[in-house]
Motif scaffolding. Structure first.
Motif, PDB file in Angstrom:
ATOM      1  N   GLU A   1       1.069   0.749  -0.536  1.00  0.00           N
ATOM      2  CA  GLU A   1       1.668   1.893  -0.704  1.00  0.00           C
ATOM      3  C   GLU A   1       0.744   3.066  -1.352  1.00  0.00           C
ATOM      4  OE1 GLU A   1       5.355   3.075  -3.982  1.00  0.00           O
ATOM      5  OE2 GLU A   1       4.162   1.215  -4.248  1.00  0.00           O
ATOM      6  N   LYS A   2      -0.522   2.659  -1.782  1.00  0.00           N
ATOM      7  CA  LYS A   2      -1.345   3.655  -2.037  1.00  0.00           C
ATOM      8  C   LYS A   2      -2.069   4.366  -0.838  1.00  0.00           C
ATOM      9  CE  LYS A   2      -2.605   1.268  -6.231  1.00  0.00           C
ATOM     10  NZ  LYS A   2      -3.430  -0.053  -6.711  1.00  0.00           N
TER      11      LYS A   2
ATOM     12  N   SER B   1       1.687  -3.476  -2.433  1.00  0.00           N
ATOM     13  CA  SER B   1       1.437  -2.329  -3.461  1.00  0.00           C
ATOM     14  C   SER B   1       0.116  -1.648  -3.398  1.00  0.00           C
ATOM     15  CB  SER B   1       1.447  -3.114  -5.011  1.00  0.00           C
ATOM     16  OG  SER B   1       0.345  -3.864  -5.101  1.00  0.00           O
ATOM     17  N   ASP B   2      -1.071  -2.220  -2.794  1.00  0.00           N
ATOM     18  CA  ASP B   2      -2.152  -1.831  -2.346  1.00  0.00           C
ATOM     19  C   ASP B   2      -1.963  -0.892  -1.213  1.00  0.00           C
ATOM     20  OD1 ASP B   2      -3.667  -2.917  -4.436  1.00  0.00           O
ATOM     21  OD2 ASP B   2      -4.474  -4.303  -3.264  1.00  0.00           O
TER      22      ASP B   2
ATOM     23  N   SER C   1      -1.402  -6.769   0.275  1.00  0.00           N
ATOM     24  CA  SER C   1      -0.921  -6.449  -0.963  1.00  0.00           C
ATOM     25  C   SER C   1      -0.129  -5.338  -0.507  1.00  0.00           C
ATOM     26  CB  SER C   1      -1.924  -6.354  -2.024  1.00  0.00           C
ATOM     27  OG  SER C   1      -1.040  -5.614  -3.141  1.00  0.00           O
TER      28      SER C   1
ATOM     29  N   TYR D   1       3.011  -3.078   3.491  1.00  0.00           N
ATOM     30  CA  TYR D   1       3.851  -2.077   2.735  1.00  0.00           C
ATOM     31  C   TYR D   1       4.984  -1.719   3.872  1.00  0.00           C
ATOM     32  CZ  TYR D   1       5.394   2.355   0.709  1.00  0.00           C
ATOM     33  OH  TYR D   1       6.418   3.368   0.318  1.00  0.00           O
TER      34      TYR D   1
ATOM     35  N   GLU E   1      -8.780  -4.844   5.848  1.00  0.00           N
ATOM     36  CA  GLU E   1      -7.995  -4.976   4.717  1.00  0.00           C
ATOM     37  C   GLU E   1      -7.000  -3.966   4.429  1.00  0.00           C
ATOM     38  OE1 GLU E   1     -10.535  -6.321   1.532  1.00  0.00           O
ATOM     39  OE2 GLU E   1     -11.365  -7.942   2.498  1.00  0.00           O
ATOM     40  N   ASP E   2      -7.460  -2.545   4.501  1.00  0.00           N
ATOM     41  CA  ASP E   2      -6.521  -1.503   4.244  1.00  0.00           C
ATOM     42  C   ASP E   2      -5.343  -1.523   5.493  1.00  0.00           C
ATOM     43  OD1 ASP E   2      -7.991  -0.584   2.242  1.00  0.00           O
ATOM     44  OD2 ASP E   2      -8.993   0.944   3.163  1.00  0.00           O
TER      45      ASP E   2
ATOM     46  N   ASN F   1      -2.708  -4.205   4.318  1.00  0.00           N
ATOM     47  CA  ASN F   1      -2.188  -3.776   3.222  1.00  0.00           C
ATOM     48  C   ASN F   1      -0.948  -2.828   3.661  1.00  0.00           C
ATOM     49  OD1 ASN F   1      -3.638  -5.444   1.723  1.00  0.00           O
ATOM     50  ND2 ASN F   1      -5.023  -3.925   1.007  1.00  0.00           N
TER      51      ASN F   1
END
Length: 173
Positions: free
Chosen positions: A79-80, A76-77, A74, A167, A159-160, A163
């Motif tokens: 971006e965090k 969007s995840d 993701s 992004y 997963e991070d 993500n």
């Protein structure tokens, strides 16, 4: 009022109460721990049999290939997760910070940003920054490219990483 004798009595009462508290704690500790000390090899008096071995069984969890994790990543995840990266990198094309700009980094040649002084390790590396290569670098920068100037310790969660790379890939479109 207060004279030295009254002050002495107050201090003595405080010290006596502290002594009683410490002795009470020592007595309670000796009542509940009769083994003669900690870690001296005494066994427990009564062992409850649970039917399991005492050895811990560690199940091998199969590692999921990065390509599968990246396919469902993701942006969007990711971006965090960008905040720590923003301390050294910029997302505007041509705007280097402490690190090279990361606009369009996915698919770009390694060590190819003009005007940025790469470490010799990264400057001499062949190939492109594929999602898999970026994942390996982000997991352990010093292990992937020994001698790199990047001081980031790494992003261990697959997963991070997926993500964050998703992004970064969305920024370069």
């Amino acid at each position: 009022m207060f004279d030295t004798m009254t002050l002495t009595k107050i201090v003595s009462a405080f010290c006596a109460s502290l002594l009683v508290l410490l002795l009470g704690g020592w007595v309670a500790e000796s009542l509940y721990h009769t083994g003669g000390g900690h870690g001296d090899g005494h066994q427990q008096a009564y062992v409850i049999d649970t039917g399991e071995d005492e050895t811990e069984v560690v199940e091998d969890v199969p590692e999921v290939p990065f390509a599968e994790v990246y396919a469902i990543a993701s942006a969007s995840d990711g971006e965090k997760l960008w905040r720590p990266c923003a301390a050294c990198h910029k997302l505007e094309e041509g705007a280097n910070g402490v690190g090279p700009y990361l606009y369009g980094v996915v698919g770009r040649d390694k060590g190819s940003v003009d005007g940025f002084s790469y470490s010799s390790t990264l400057a001499e590396m062949e190939g492109d920054w594929t999602p898999e290569n970026l994942s390996g670098f982000l997991e352990d920068p010093k292990g992937y490219a020994p001698g790199t100037k990047m001081v980031y310790r790494g992003l261990k969660d697959v997963e991070d990483r997926a993500n964050l790379i998703a992004y970064l890939d969305s920024i370069g479109d």
